[in-house]
Scaffold this active site. Structure first.
Site, short mmCIF file in Angstrom:
data_model
loop_
_atom_site.label_atom_id
_atom_site.label_comp_id
_atom_site.label_asym_id
_atom_site.label_seq_id
_atom_site.Cartn_x
_atom_site.Cartn_y
_atom_site.Cartn_z
N HIS A 5 4.14 35.14 36.71
CA HIS A 5 5.44 35.82 36.81
C HIS A 5 5.55 37.02 35.87
O HIS A 5 6.51 37.80 35.95
CB HIS A 5 6.61 34.83 36.62
CG HIS A 5 6.98 34.53 35.20
ND1 HIS A 5 6.62 33.36 34.57
CD2 HIS A 5 7.69 35.23 34.29
CE1 HIS A 5 7.10 33.36 33.33
NE2 HIS A 5 7.76 34.48 33.14
N ASP A 53 2.26 29.09 38.49
CA ASP A 53 2.57 30.27 37.68
C ASP A 53 1.41 30.54 36.71
O ASP A 53 1.53 30.34 35.50
CB ASP A 53 3.89 30.01 36.92
CG ASP A 53 4.47 31.28 36.32
OD1 ASP A 53 3.90 32.36 36.55
OD2 ASP A 53 5.50 31.17 35.61
N GLN A 147 12.64 33.23 26.09
CA GLN A 147 12.29 34.47 26.78
C GLN A 147 11.35 35.33 25.94
O GLN A 147 11.60 35.55 24.76
CB GLN A 147 13.54 35.27 27.11
CG GLN A 147 13.20 36.31 28.14
CD GLN A 147 14.37 37.14 28.56
OE1 GLN A 147 15.40 37.18 27.91
NE2 GLN A 147 14.18 37.82 29.67
N GLY A 148 10.26 35.75 26.54
CA GLY A 148 9.25 36.53 25.82
C GLY A 148 8.04 35.69 25.43
O GLY A 148 7.01 36.23 25.04
N ASP A 149 8.20 34.38 25.49
CA ASP A 149 7.05 33.50 25.22
C ASP A 149 6.21 33.28 26.48
O ASP A 149 5.10 32.75 26.40
CB ASP A 149 7.53 32.13 24.72
CG ASP A 149 8.13 32.19 23.33
OD1 ASP A 149 7.59 32.94 22.49
OD2 ASP A 149 9.14 31.50 23.08
N SER A 150 6.74 33.69 27.61
CA SER A 150 6.05 33.46 28.88
C SER A 150 4.60 33.90 28.86
O SER A 150 4.28 34.95 28.30
CB SER A 150 6.76 34.23 29.99
OG SER A 150 7.87 33.51 30.41
#
Ligand code: 4AZ
Length: 509
Positions: A5, A53, A147-150
């Site tokens: 993603h 993912d 958010q941002g650790d993805s």
């Protein structure tokens, strides 16, 4: 490896990969960076459900490994992560919902337990969590990826090896109670990952959880009922099985490196910090050794420590766990007598730590030709160098031989071997019906050598009443059909040290 993603297209030109970096701002002396030659998204990635993912980025040129840049191991396809398994997630993402990481944006880590898929599905809404996902988080909330650790990793420690189990994928908000973070389940992608990497394939390691997974019995209105496990079945008896050297039967191979994988019942006994004897775990609470390890008939328990769970790490012996000794009981105080040590706390068993079976009812025969091993410690040939030996481990494969005429049923004979001081207290163990049984305790000065081509051992079963009255938690061998010891052809203690080292160097994970 990252999350699908994160990439809206497979166009590589806008991307750079940074390695060895600690802060996102300011100087990073150990940083390397690379352009990207190819981005491969999983063909079944579904942006609506987040299923599959996962993405692979091929770097334009190989990176140099340093103390700051190293590959992680990946969870092999047959890995098991029970609910509660301790995990770590790292990243430069938000520190809480809507709050970005402050300057200089230093890499963060958080420790979260795995939350089983049944429970995670139930909490998130049945159907949202597929088998290709793994969840982690606290029911109370407060710790999570955000958010941002993805695309970043969730890793689990097995011995000294870190194994990546997950890729940060999604979650409802961050660190909210009853809403664990969701990760792509890396172990489901071993063949897909390997199919895209032709040379320098990653190191896949089988991660194992010991005991039963509480998630299997988690009930939830929308979920099918948990599978029924009959009492007494292999599954429910798992915690008390003995004599299966599961790590030995597939220590290396196409699944990659399994760290350690040596006889899981071997223990080392230290007296006042000095290696004194070998021994074996025969139940969760008891260790068997030779009475000769003790210089008085009334030894002091406080002087002794037991190291359990032998593993080879870079060719050196290490142990997973240590225990104190609550009680030492000698069967007698003579050459072939045995000793039982009750541990201060029971050993938690798993792949690295498992009791050997004992034939206390004398129901088994170990006919001539039966495969056996003596395992002990290599103490070096010179005195004064007792704990400097390189691997520490020593194993000799042998076979049951005929004791000749007038043989004593309380003895067992094998082909002669050169027993050494470091073998004292260790086992002679032999295979019967796919389980390993300890047949004798090695006592180096007590062996009567009637013939130079034979080694005579006093059978441990001659102490069966002493064993029965002392050991109240004796495990039982698993049913023969479940054995995974087929194809057991590697003389592991002696021979595998070399491939283990080279595999570490090659895969480096
Ligand atoms: C994100 O948007 C994100 N709490 C990553 C992880 C989680 C939530 C959101 C899990 O990148």
């Amino acid at each position: 490896m990252s999350a699908a993603h994160c990439f809206s297209s497979v166009s590589t030109s806008r991307w750079r990969v940074s390695l060895g970096r600690q802060n996102l701002e300011g100087s990073n002396p150990n940083e390397e960076s690379s352009t990207v030659a190819e981005i491969v998204l999983h063909p079944a990635y579904d942006s609506v459900t987040s299923n599959n993912d996962i993405a692979l980025l091929r770097l334009s040129s190989p990176v140099q490994f340093t103390d700051y840049i190293r590959p992680v191991c990946l969870a092999a396809g047959d890995s098991v992560f029970n609910s509660g398994t301790d995990s770590w997630v790292t990243g430069w993402g938000a520190v809480q919902e809507g709050e970005p990481l402050p300057f200089p944006e230093t890499l963060q880590e958080v420790e979260v337990p795995v939350l089983g898929n049944r429970q995670c599905n139930c909490l998130n809404g049945v159907g949202t969590i597929t088998d290709n996902m793994i969840c982690a988080g606290l029911l109370a909330g407060g710790k999570d990826s955000c958010q941002g650790d993805s695309g970043g990793p969730m890793v689990n420690q097995q011995g000294s090896v870190w194994v990546q189990s997950g890729i940060v994928s999604f979650g409802y908000g961050c660190a909210r109670p009853n809403l664990p973070g969701v990760y792509a389940r890396v172990s489901n992608y071993q063949s897909w990952i390997n199919s895209h990497i032709k040379s320098d394939k990653p190191g896949f390691v089988q991660f194992s959880s010991s005991g039963l997974d509480a998630d299997n019995s988690y009930t939830c209105p929308g979920l099918p009922p948990p599978p029924v496990t009959a009492p007494g079945s292999i599954e429910s008896a798992k915690s008390s099985v003995c004599g299966k050297a599961s790590m030995n039967s597939h220590a290396a191979g196409d699944r990659g490196l399994v760290p350690g994988g040596i006889w899981p019942w071997m223990v080392s006994l230290y007296k006042n910090g000095v290696y004194t004897c070998g021994g074996t775990l025969i139940s969760k609470n008891f260790v068997l050794t030779s009475a000769q390890c003790f210089s008085t008939s009334n030894p002091d328990e406080r002087e002794w420590r037991v190291l359990l769970g032998p593993r080879l790490v870079n060719g050196t012996e290490e142990f997973v766990m240590t225990r104190g000794v609550k009680r030492i009981k000698l069967s007698g105080f003579m050459s072939s007598n045995i000793a039982l040590l009750k541990l201060t706390k029971r050993a938690s068993t798993g792949h690295f730590i498992q009791p050997v079976c004992m034939d206390i009812s004398k129901a088994r025969s170990f006919p001539v030709g039966t495969r056996c091993w003596v395992a002990g410690r290599d103490m070096g040939s010179r005195s004064g160098e007792t704990h400097k030996a390189d691997s520490g481990l020593r194993g000799i494969e042998t076979q049951v031989a005929s004791c000749g005429t007038g043989s004593d049923p309380d003895n067992i004979c094998t082909y002669a071997m050169n027993l050494q001081k470091g073998d004292q207290g260790g086992p002679l163990f032999c295979k019967s019906d796919s389980s390993w049984f300890q047949v004798a305790v090695v006592s180096t000065s007590g062996n009567k050598s009637v013939r130079s081509d034979l080694q005579v051992f006093a059978k441990a079963s001659r102490f069966s009443s002493f064993l029965k009255e002392t050991v109240d938690d004796m495990p039982s061998p698993a049913a023969a059909a479940t054995g995974n010891a087929a194809g057991f052809s590697i003389s592991l203690l002696l021979c595998l040290a070399v491939p283990i080292i080279s595999l570490f160097l090659v895969s480096g994970c």
